[in-house]
Write an enzyme that holds these catalytic residues in place. Structure first.
Site, mmCIF file in Angstrom:
data_model
loop_
_atom_site.group_PDB
_atom_site.id
_atom_site.type_symbol
_atom_site.label_atom_id
_atom_site.label_comp_id
_atom_site.label_asym_id
_atom_site.label_seq_id
_atom_site.Cartn_x
_atom_site.Cartn_y
_atom_site.Cartn_z
ATOM 1 N N GLY A 286 0.839 -1.196 0.000
ATOM 2 C CA GLY A 286 0.000 0.000 0.000
ATOM 3 C C GLY A 286 0.875 1.248 0.000
ATOM 4 O O GLY A 286 1.793 1.354 0.813
ATOM 5 N N GLY B 137 6.500 -2.904 3.232
ATOM 6 C CA GLY B 137 6.180 -3.349 4.593
ATOM 7 C C GLY B 137 6.662 -4.777 4.813
ATOM 8 O O GLY B 137 7.590 -5.253 4.140
ATOM 9 N N SER C 179 7.029 -7.133 1.842
ATOM 10 C CA SER C 179 8.137 -6.740 0.946
ATOM 11 C C SER C 179 9.481 -7.128 1.546
ATOM 12 O O SER C 179 10.399 -7.550 0.842
ATOM 13 C CB SER C 179 8.083 -5.223 0.703
ATOM 14 O OG SER C 179 6.764 -4.838 0.383
ATOM 15 N N ASP D 293 0.933 1.604 8.509
ATOM 16 C CA ASP D 293 0.538 0.806 9.683
ATOM 17 C C ASP D 293 1.550 0.883 10.817
ATOM 18 O O ASP D 293 1.230 0.569 11.959
ATOM 19 C CB ASP D 293 0.374 -0.668 9.282
ATOM 20 C CG ASP D 293 -0.599 -0.830 8.131
ATOM 21 O OD1 ASP D 293 -0.521 -1.857 7.427
ATOM 22 O OD2 ASP D 293 -1.397 0.099 7.910
ATOM 23 N N GLY E 153 -4.779 0.448 9.186
ATOM 24 C CA GLY E 153 -3.741 0.004 10.117
ATOM 25 C C GLY E 153 -3.584 -1.487 10.101
ATOM 26 O O GLY E 153 -2.767 -2.054 10.799
ATOM 27 N N ARG E 154 -4.436 -2.141 9.253
ATOM 28 C CA ARG E 154 -4.416 -3.607 9.139
ATOM 29 C C ARG E 154 -4.579 -4.202 10.530
ATOM 30 O O ARG E 154 -5.574 -3.896 11.201
ATOM 31 C CB ARG E 154 -3.142 -4.097 8.456
ATOM 32 C CG ARG E 154 -3.320 -5.431 7.743
ATOM 33 C CD ARG E 154 -2.050 -5.894 7.067
ATOM 34 N NE ARG E 154 -1.710 -5.116 5.904
ATOM 35 C CZ ARG E 154 -2.230 -5.342 4.698
ATOM 36 N NH1 ARG E 154 -3.114 -6.274 4.532
ATOM 37 N NH2 ARG E 154 -1.861 -4.632 3.658
ATOM 38 N N GLU F 93 -13.034 10.384 22.491
ATOM 39 C CA GLU F 93 -13.433 9.860 23.819
ATOM 40 C C GLU F 93 -13.012 8.402 23.968
ATOM 41 O O GLU F 93 -12.643 7.957 25.051
ATOM 42 C CB GLU F 93 -14.965 9.957 23.972
ATOM 43 C CG GLU F 93 -15.466 11.290 24.488
ATOM 44 C CD GLU F 93 -15.274 12.413 23.472
ATOM 45 O OE1 GLU F 93 -14.897 13.515 23.883
ATOM 46 O OE2 GLU F 93 -15.460 12.178 22.259
ATOM 47 N N LYS G 61 -21.903 16.145 27.802
ATOM 48 C CA LYS G 61 -21.045 16.135 26.594
ATOM 49 C C LYS G 61 -21.947 15.964 25.377
ATOM 50 O O LYS G 61 -22.723 15.015 25.294
ATOM 51 C CB LYS G 61 -20.046 14.960 26.697
ATOM 52 C CG LYS G 61 -18.975 14.953 25.623
ATOM 53 C CD LYS G 61 -17.702 15.627 26.088
ATOM 54 C CE LYS G 61 -16.572 15.601 25.056
ATOM 55 N NZ LYS G 61 -16.894 15.955 23.683
ATOM 56 N N GLU H 88 -9.251 -0.647 11.999
ATOM 57 C CA GLU H 88 -9.907 -1.642 11.137
ATOM 58 C C GLU H 88 -9.646 -3.070 11.629
ATOM 59 O O GLU H 88 -10.404 -3.991 11.346
ATOM 60 C CB GLU H 88 -9.455 -1.507 9.685
ATOM 61 C CG GLU H 88 -7.993 -1.797 9.434
ATOM 62 C CD GLU H 88 -7.619 -1.684 7.961
ATOM 63 O OE1 GLU H 88 -8.514 -1.704 7.096
ATOM 64 O OE2 GLU H 88 -6.422 -1.575 7.670
#
Ligand code: F6P
Length: 315
Positions: free
Chosen positions: A11, A112, A115, A144, A189-190, A206, A237, A246
């Site tokens: 990516g 990454g 690779s 990531d 972020g895998r 929060e 709030k 993710e």
């Protein structure tokens, strides 16, 4: 001849081109490299022998400087993984045939974890087959920030900054109505939570959900979130921002169940590939270009099967 080939993989990020800029600058100034080539679309481009002459393409400091600031992979990228040479040596033999044809002595692969696996496999194949005039080194890249062996992956800081700025704007938007709302934003972020954690803290979210702290018990997680929302609601709030990595995922279903349980309007959005865009931060440009230059230094010193890294303040 001592020709150098560089390729980009996985990516893209806002800083992957800065790594190439560092490679080209250092290779030209080193006096130890004859021609500098770029493979188009990573290792797939190597196998297809699709090369660009970067010495000609980047023939001025201005072009190098422009490349430093340009996001996404200028050489193109790929997700292709070399197989196990114990099972099939075809790709490895073809790569070495191509290296011979273009008199490529040095190969830098920017990417990454997958690779760096290619760097390891290719350099080991050379060693096990008596190929002593090909040197392979990796330069880290991924938003990531999950690459083993380095505290900082170029691309991560730029993504975190882009998202923190986006969430600050989102926060303003979410405060315009009197009615309380909950916003869940899912970020890339895998399987790592670095991006969610850093941009969540930077934007005052929060709640921040990261895979490293998720035991897989979704009802338990959602009950904790509901408690957190009702507690903050009681304190007056108006808006509640949840950053969801993710690797935890399920943001849309989570939003539906939270709204049902709290009676508070809950919206979820899953950010796409824009997270990898935007201009690279100054720090990312420096790290990336310096790591590219160090990769050239390593190769010219005869090192192979190495990855440039940054650990405890040292390269
Ligand atoms: O590895 C970087 C990354 O951006 C991950 O955070 C994300 O899950 C993945 O790439 C997306 O992959 P692709 O670009 O193939 O859609």
């Amino acid at each position: 001849m001592r020709n150098l080939l560089v390729a980009q993989s996985g990516g893209p990020t806002a800083a992957i081109n800065a790594t190439v800029a560092g490679v080209v600058s250092c290779a030209v100034l080193s006096g130890k490299v004859d021609h500098i080539y770029g493979a188009v679309n990573g290792i797939e481009g190597v196998l297809a022998e699709k090369f660009l002459d970067l010495g000609k393409k980047l023939d001025s400091a201005e072009k190098i400087s422009l490349l430093m600031q340009t996001p996404a992979a200028a050489l193109g990228s790929c997700r292709y993984k070399l197989g196990d040479p114990k099972e099939n040596t075809e790709d490895f033999e073809e790569i070495l045939r191509i290296f011979r044809r273009h008199e490529i002595r040095y190969f830098i692969y920017i990417g990454g974890n997958d690779s760096m696996d290619t760097v390891n496999k290719l350099s080991k194949y050379c060693k096990e087959n008596g190929v002593e005039d090909v040197f392979v080194v990796g330069a880290p890249k991924t938003i990531d920030n999950d690459l083993v062996g380095t505290d900082h992956c170029p691309g991560f800081g730029s993504a975190a900054k882009y998202l923190a700025a986006t969430f600050a704007e989102l926060e303003r938007d979410c405060h315009v109505y009197e009615k309380k709302a909950v916003t869940i934003v899912e970020v890339m972020g895998r399987n790592a939570g670095y991006i969610a954690l850093w941009c969540g803290i930077a934007s005052g979210a929060e709640d921040i959900l990261i895979p490293e702290r998720f035991d897989g018990n979704r009802p338990k997680l959602e009950n904790e979130l509901i408690e957190s929302i009702l507690e903050k609601k009681a304190l007056g709030k108006k808006h509640h921002l949840i950053i969801n990595a993710e690797g935890v995922g399920h943001s849309y279903g989570m939003a539906k169940r939270i709204e049902q349980a709290t009676g508070v309007e809950t919206r979820a959005s899953i950010l796409g590939h824009m997270q990898r865009g935007g201009n690279p931060t100054a720090k990312d440009r420096v790290y990336a270009s310096y790591m590219g230059a160090l990769a050239v230094d390593l190769l010219c010193s005869g090192a192979t099967n190495r990855v440039v890294g940054y650990r405890n303040g040292q390269y």
